[in-house]
Motif scaffolding. Structure first.
Motif, PDB file in Angstrom:
ATOM      1  N   ALA A 118      -8.444 -12.078   9.842  1.00  0.00           N
ATOM      2  CA  ALA A 118      -7.058 -12.564   9.839  1.00  0.00           C
ATOM      3  C   ALA A 118      -7.032 -14.085   9.724  1.00  0.00           C
ATOM      4  O   ALA A 118      -7.849 -14.781  10.314  1.00  0.00           O
ATOM      5  N   THR A 156      -8.663  -1.408   8.767  1.00  0.00           N
ATOM      6  CA  THR A 156      -8.032  -1.668  10.064  1.00  0.00           C
ATOM      7  C   THR A 156      -8.887  -2.572  10.954  1.00  0.00           C
ATOM      8  O   THR A 156      -8.352  -3.266  11.810  1.00  0.00           O
ATOM      9  N   ILE A 164       3.344   6.791   8.885  1.00  0.00           N
ATOM     10  CA  ILE A 164       3.539   5.490   9.537  1.00  0.00           C
ATOM     11  C   ILE A 164       2.231   4.692   9.490  1.00  0.00           C
ATOM     12  O   ILE A 164       1.156   5.237   9.725  1.00  0.00           O
ATOM     13  N   VAL A 165       2.347   3.420   9.137  1.00  0.00           N
ATOM     14  CA  VAL A 165       1.179   2.516   9.110  1.00  0.00           C
ATOM     15  C   VAL A 165       1.623   1.128   9.574  1.00  0.00           C
ATOM     16  O   VAL A 165       2.813   0.831   9.641  1.00  0.00           O
ATOM     17  N   PHE A 206     -14.225  -1.974   1.459  1.00  0.00           N
ATOM     18  CA  PHE A 206     -12.985  -1.996   2.232  1.00  0.00           C
ATOM     19  C   PHE A 206     -12.342  -0.613   2.124  1.00  0.00           C
ATOM     20  O   PHE A 206     -11.887  -0.225   1.058  1.00  0.00           O
ATOM     21  N   ALA A 239      -7.011   4.203  18.956  1.00  0.00           N
ATOM     22  CA  ALA A 239      -5.799   3.401  18.710  1.00  0.00           C
ATOM     23  C   ALA A 239      -4.536   4.254  18.779  1.00  0.00           C
ATOM     24  O   ALA A 239      -4.311   4.955  19.751  1.00  0.00           O
ATOM     25  N   LEU A 271      -1.941  -4.759   8.488  1.00  0.00           N
ATOM     26  CA  LEU A 271      -3.361  -4.461   8.275  1.00  0.00           C
ATOM     27  C   LEU A 271      -3.629  -3.986   6.854  1.00  0.00           C
ATOM     28  O   LEU A 271      -4.710  -3.497   6.545  1.00  0.00           O
ATOM     29  N   MET A 323      -9.234  -6.285   8.508  1.00  0.00           N
ATOM     30  CA  MET A 323      -8.058  -7.156   8.453  1.00  0.00           C
ATOM     31  C   MET A 323      -7.875  -7.936   9.748  1.00  0.00           C
ATOM     32  O   MET A 323      -7.342  -9.043   9.744  1.00  0.00           O
ATOM     33  N   VAL A 324      -8.313  -7.339  10.860  1.00  0.00           N
ATOM     34  CA  VAL A 324      -8.219  -8.052  12.144  1.00  0.00           C
ATOM     35  C   VAL A 324      -9.307  -9.115  12.218  1.00  0.00           C
ATOM     36  O   VAL A 324      -9.057 -10.263  12.578  1.00  0.00           O
ATOM     37  N   ALA A 371      -0.362   5.083  13.734  1.00  0.00           N
ATOM     38  CA  ALA A 371      -0.279   4.238  12.538  1.00  0.00           C
ATOM     39  C   ALA A 371      -1.661   3.770  12.108  1.00  0.00           C
ATOM     40  O   ALA A 371      -1.965   3.697  10.916  1.00  0.00           O
ATOM     41  N   LEU A 372      -2.496   3.475  13.066  1.00  0.00           N
ATOM     42  CA  LEU A 372      -3.837   3.023  12.735  1.00  0.00           C
ATOM     43  C   LEU A 372      -4.708   4.192  12.263  1.00  0.00           C
ATOM     44  O   LEU A 372      -5.467   4.068  11.311  1.00  0.00           O
ATOM     45  N   ARG A 373      -4.531   5.354  12.892  1.00  0.00           N
ATOM     46  CA  ARG A 373      -5.330   6.521  12.488  1.00  0.00           C
ATOM     47  C   ARG A 373      -4.934   6.996  11.088  1.00  0.00           C
ATOM     48  O   ARG A 373      -5.725   7.610  10.394  1.00  0.00           O
ATOM     49  N   ASN A 374      -3.703   6.719  10.691  1.00  0.00           N
ATOM     50  CA  ASN A 374      -3.274   7.097   9.346  1.00  0.00           C
ATOM     51  C   ASN A 374      -3.941   6.244   8.282  1.00  0.00           C
ATOM     52  O   ASN A 374      -3.833   6.515   7.092  1.00  0.00           O
ATOM     53  N   ARG A 375      -4.588   5.210   8.679  1.00  0.00           N
ATOM     54  CA  ARG A 375      -5.125   4.243   7.746  1.00  0.00           C
ATOM     55  C   ARG A 375      -6.640   4.088   7.925  1.00  0.00           C
ATOM     56  O   ARG A 375      -7.381   3.998   6.968  1.00  0.00           O
TER      57      ARG A 375
END
Lengths: 156, 708, 280
Positions: free
Chosen positions: C36, C29, A57-58, C25, C95, A62, C32-33, C98-102
């Motif tokens: 934005a 996470t 999941i992402v 990059f 976080a 972002l 991108m914020v 989903a954020l930790r996956n990225r």
């Protein structure tokens, strides 16, 4: 500047000429007409734009599309016809997990991720897994029940 | 036929989960231009000049000079202009709308405006407002409303009092954070503006837009799009967007969309009214409450919007579920240079209930009595006289509600065991909520009409202006019709609200949808059943009829029955407190309600749980601060709402108490669910920490700072 | 409008970094914020994607160190069996999944936010960073790398390649993040503390505070004062230790919390660590 990007979207190989910095969220909604993916905040806080990227999941808000080169992206449109997908939809409807519905496709992606990750998820595991998916309507309890029910293959 | 409360699958659940539902930003309107607002950067200033940027081809600026009708947004008053004229009154107020095809270019154009302001002394607090700083913003006293209520003989009670306790309670603003931000699309169609939007009240939008365009009622068409949450935030705020948008569509004859980004929405949309309520209580020798005196002040913000009506609900709920022999009240909604404050679930009642319940807790503590035992003594009963000298007409089932809540939460044992300051606490709140519009508003202001039409294929269509926005209305209305007609729910079709198609059954607000409009749907369905002939088309209308038992309402004196019926509830919150970090975690939540008869138990439980969690967010997480009139929490990272891990599993139950005037005995349930969370939470934290509080959000910072 | 590059190898990446002025990059996470904007993110410079490079994703044990590739995701670090407990706890609270996956640790470090949650454990655990450019590589201690909010010692042509975390034995550990809510929260303040106690004597101690200054607060002199003390001696000194730390914890007011609160809570957490955690 536009570049050629190849990735797998809901099981199909696709190729597009596109600016690699464009957000995956916008690519899915605008260029692929996959409007189950919602923009709730645009800053990775709410999870309405959740998709699976190589099975994880992402937040698609972002992610510049250039970084998904060669990867597999899944949205609710690619999940809803599957065995799991049908079970999740059924459980969400049955358990009262849906109110305004705006967070729900993101929750469904989260549920699918949980079902793939855990055979028998506990409610604590579900709560942790969905802690980045915000809902303002339900207070979460019925969503947690729905995911539990989906994991068990029917009503809990 | 089933029991009406037995849950059915929501009619919209599958479509929403599977991502088929098209919200306004999901729809394809063909060639769509976008609109972006130029907004005030100052809380209060004279607009000296607005220098417009040079526009590329295909870009337009719409401002006050483009308005064909009045530059005034008609809500209750009409003080809020569509575009600022010669002065600005809050940071974020619309000055102009820039329209064009590329959102990036629009942003650049907005930044290229040169706006010259002459700053005026800004009203940044209630004190500033009362001191008329910089001259009055509204009338000559800055009061959008200044109301007075009197019951019994409070002056005498205070004179004879053995003891008087006075304290002030404050609540902060609350942002709705509907998951779908504000969004509207306007198209030029059949010689008029057609607005599609995420909204609660199609006829409010029409009412706001027609004078701006200078057209008759049917000169504008408004269609509700599937609405991703609202909570009051899409009651009047859509008027702000749609009026400006309608001017642009009317001028350019093109399709234009305005979609807020989250940050734009948080910073520029309306919020719940902050409140400051002072309660003075007179106690006799035995410690009985003989009178209460309220000074209830709401920050109304820069324009009136519906502040007066919100304040009415605040003051009519001042004594909550208690029968206080004598009461005196002054209520004011004050003008400031903050963003306008407006409707939010509970509509002023949560502020009143927080102050009252917390005050009662403190009285109990001073009396050395458990707060629940203390409060029980003052429960209203059937026949009790209300703060407006009206009457409670129904059986008050608070004792049954309380007994069930205690049983579910094990309150008595826990309250005794935990003691004060033992880092664990349990709090219990009592509250009620009057159903539907205040006083005679349902007849005098709204006078709802509904239409039910049987098609030749024997499918029955429901025509109302009340919208599905997550609360389940499409399902509950269909259920009422199906159950009444004794046909399967699949044979009912809920018509998407559209001002050109449906009758005006009023706004989707005030917990009125089921108890008023649902009831009319039931009555119309009953009529239809009598006339039913297979295969024939039949249309039935139903108009609102006022219940005959009420004590007539006087809108000038606020005397009589403010509401014909009330819903009642108890929330129990259990917490753990960490004295090292001053953080609180919620470990148990129990709710028991009398909402008459729930039309679908699961849907009402959804309201109960969602409303409670929203109320808890307001109670301790959702901090919104103004600094020089500017909102400091500008993103969802900084304005935080509860996540899955901030709340535990929730248990609910109902005490049935059928309301004869409501469909299948139903009463309102949409808003009462926000009334009790905050005081129950604060009460639990008082027990756990051994401290006393009077202000929410009760952040760890506030807990640390509070003395014993 | 910004250009983006997607090198196929580390060498190619280093060449690009050398030749151009690029924003590295990884997970993006934070970037991108921060950048934005409508239609397309509005980066100030061109961007080079590096999150996909396998060479930068490895997590491996090397002698007494754990070496974490800068582009290893937070989830990968969280689930790696050799990740030190304090670091795992901190990463697991960043976080949401989903954020930790990225998000990556390299990104968290180079973003250099005072509220970056993986950084205090890296300070406390004496981590070092390996920076590489076409000309070669160098290793910098965590506390020498951060220069202020958003400012680091990384040179334009360098990338952060690896994070080297010594796998020391600590027998007393405490990580506590105080955030804006229970999950998916930004940090108001945090403590990472570890001690090695043998035979009633404090052989080693390390204490770091996050989000209470422009960079992480860790003071080796104050730690030196505690080292070598017996537990009894330390207990007696708690008031003076707290007063020493009180002088160096100087947080600010912002939209998330107050300076007074942050400081008080840090001192409470330190006291709690010294009194409670160091009991056994």
């Amino acid at each position: 500047m536009k570049k050629k990007i190849d990735f797998v979207l809901n099981g199909e190989k696709i190729s597009m000429e596109i600016d690699p910095l464009k957000r995956l969220l916008d690519v899915l909604r605008e260029d692929c007409s996959l409007t189950s993916v919602k923009e709730g905040c645009g800053e990775g806080e709410c999870g309405a734009c959740s998709v699976l990227l190589d099975g994880e999941i992402v937040n698609s808000c972002l992610i510049p599309v250039g970084t998904v080169e060669g990867a597999a992206v899944e949205t609710v449109e690619g999940i809803r016809e599957s065995e799991n997908g049908k079970r999740i939809i059924d459980a969400f409807a049955e358990e009262g997990a849906v109110q305004c519905g705006f967070c729900t496709p993101g929750m469904m992606v989260g549920a699918e991720w949980i079902l793939r990750k855990y055979e028998n998820p506990t409610s604590d595991e579900i709560r942790t897994a969905l802690s980045g998916n915000l809902c303002r309507c339900t207070g979460y309890d019925m969503i947690i029940s729905a995911v539990e029910a989906a994991a068990k293959g029917g009503r809990k | 036929m089933n029991n009406i409360s037995t849950p059915v699958r929501r009619l919209d659940a599958v479509e929403k989960t599977a991502g088929y539902t098209k919200y306004i930003a999901d729809r394809d309107f063909g060639d769509l231009l976008y609109g972006k607002f130029l907004r005030s950067e100052r809380p209060r200033a004279r607009l000296v000049s607005v220098r417009k940027p040079a526009l590329p081809d295909g870009y337009y600026i719409i401002d006050k000079d483009d308005i064909p009708g009045e530059n005034a947004i008609h809500m209750l008053g009409a003080d809020w202009p569509v575009f600022a004229d010669d002065e600005v009154r809050f940071i974020g107020q619309s000055i102009a709308l820039v329209v064009g095809p590329d959102r990036k270019v629009l942003e650049e154009l907005v930044n290229q405006f040169e706006v010259r302001y002459e700053d005026l002394p800004a009203v940044l607090s209630l004190e500033d407002s009362m001191a008329l700083k910089g001259g009055a913003l509204h009338n000559d006293d800055n009061c959008y409303a200044d109301y007075h209520l009197l019951k019994g003989d409070p002056d005498r009670a205070f004179e004879e009092a053995d003891h008087i306790y006075e304290h002030t309670y404050e609540t902060g603003p609350q942002e709705h954070v509907y998951m779908e931000t504000q969004g509207f699309v306007g198209v030029w169609e059949d010689g008029k503006v057609h607005l599609h939007g995420s909204l609660q009240c199609p006829f409010y939008v029409r009412h706001a837009v027609t004078p701006v365009l200078g057209v008759k009622d049917d000169g504008v068409r408004v269609t509700q799009a599937p609405t991703g949450g609202a909570f009051g935030g899409k009651e009047h705020y859509p008027d702000i967007i749609s009026t400006a948008l309608a001017v642009a569509v009317d001028k350019l004859k093109k399709s234009i969309g305005i979609f807020y980004e989250r940050g734009e929405d948080i910073v520029n949309s309306v919020k719940r009214h902050p409140s400051r309520i002072t309660i003075k209580t007179a106690l006799d020798k035995e410690g009985n409450i003989t009178a209460m005196d309220f000074d209830s002040i709401l920050d109304g913000g820069a324009f009136e919007s519906c502040s007066c009506i919100v304040l009415q609900r605040t003051i009519f709920h001042a004594t909550g579920v208690y029968d206080i022999p004598s009461t005196k009240l002054r209520g004011r909604a004050l003008a400031t240079n903050h963003i306008p404050f407006d409707a939010f679930r509970g509509f002023g009642a949560p502020q009143a209930i927080f102050a009252l319940e917390t005050h009662m807790d403190h009285l109990a503590e001073m009396a050395g009595v458990d707060p629940v035992a203390y409060k029980e003594r003052y429960f209203m009963k059937k026949g009790s006289v209300t703060i407006t000298n009206g009457k409670i007409h129904e059986e008050v089932k608070l004792p049954e509600i309380l007994a069930r809540a205690k049983e579910m939460s094990d309150y008595d044992r826990k309250a005794k065991e935990y003691g004060k300051g033992g880092n664990r606490g349990i709090g219990l709140s009592f509250f009620n909520h009057g159903g539907a519009f205040t006083g005679n508003g349902e007849k005098a202001i709204i006078n709802a009409h509904v239409k039910v039409r049987k098609r030749a294929d024997d499918v029955v269509e429901i025509y109302v202006s009340n919208v599905e926005m997550g609360q389940g209305l499409m399902t509950t209305f269909s259920k009422i019709a199906a159950q009444t007609l004794e046909i399967p729910i699949e044979k009912i079709e809920f018509i998407q609200p559209d001002t050109d198609i449906v009758p005006d059954s009023g706004p989707t607000v005030a917990s009125r949808s089921i108890v008023i409009v649902g009831t009319l749907v039931g009555k119309a369905s009953a009529k239809l059943k009598k006339q039913w002939v297979d295969g024939e088309e039949i249309t039935v209308w139903q108009e609102y009829e006022e219940p005959d038992f009420v004590i007539p309402w006087n809108q000038d004196t606020f005397q009589g029955d403010a509401y014909p019926s009330y819903s009642w509830g108890v929330n129990v919150v259990e917490v753990e407190y960490d004295p090292v970090t001053f953080e609180v975690s919620i470990v148990g939540l129990w709710n028991v309600y009398d909402v008459g008869v729930p039309i679908d138990r699961m849907i009402v439980e959804g309201q109960i749980e969602g409303g409670l969690v929203q109320s808890l967010g307001w109670a301790y997480l959702e901090k919104m601060e103004f600094k020089e009139g500017r909102i400091q929490q500008r993103t969802m990272a900084d304005y935080v709402i509860p996540t899955t891990l901030d709340v535990p599993a929730i248990e609910n139950d109902f005490i049935l108490n059928p309301y004869p005037e409501g469909a299948f005995g139903a009463k309102g349930a949409g808003e009462i669910v926000h009334n009790g969370g905050a005081p129950a939470f604060v009460s639990a934290v008082e027990m756990a920490s051994g401290k006393r509080f009077d202000t929410i959000p009760l952040t760890p910072e506030r807990i640390m700072e509070a003395g014993r | 409008m910004s250009e983006s590059y997607r090198p196929e190898s580390l060498d190619e990446l280093l060449k690009l970094m050398d030749e151009k002025d690029l924003i590295p990059f990884a997970g993006g996470t934070d970037l991108m914020v921060q950048n934005a904007a409508p239609v397309l993110p509005g980066f100030k410079k061109d961007v080079v994607f590096l999150g996909h490079l396998k060479e930068l994703q490895q997590i491996r044990k090397e002698g007494h160190d754990l070496v974490i590739g800068a582009a290893a995701t937070l989830s990968a670090i969280e689930s790696h069996p050799d990740t030190p407990g304090l670091l795992r706890e901190a990463v697991a609270l960043i976080a949401a999944p989903a954020l930790r996956n990225r998000g990556t640790m390299g990104g968290n470090i180079c973003n250099a936010s005072p509220a970056g949650d993986s950084i205090p454990p890296l300070y406390a655990l004496d981590a070092k960073f390996r920076l590489q450019s076409r000309k070669g590589e160098r290793v910098v201690k965590a506390e020498d790398f951060f220069k202020g909010p958003g400012r680091t010692d990384r040179k334009k042509e360098e990338i952060l390649k690896e994070i080297i975390v010594p796998l020391k034995e600590w027998n007393i550990k405490k990580y506590r993040k105080v955030g804006t809510r229970a999950a998916n929260a930004l940090t108001k303040c945090s403590i990472t503390a570890a001690a090695k106690v043998k035979g009633g004597r404090i052989d080693d101690i390390s204490i770091a505070f996050g989000a209470v200054g422009p960079v992480i607060v860790r003071d080796r002199t104050l730690e030196q004062n505690i080292k070598g003390l017996t537990m009894e001696e330390m207990k007696e000194k708690i008031p003076s230790i707290l007063s020493d730390y009180s002088a160096i914890i100087v947080p600010i007011d912002d939209q998330r919390s107050t300076a007074v609160y942050r400081k008080q809570v840090c001192l409470n957490l330190l006291k709690d660590f010294l009194e409670q955690d160091m009991k056994g």
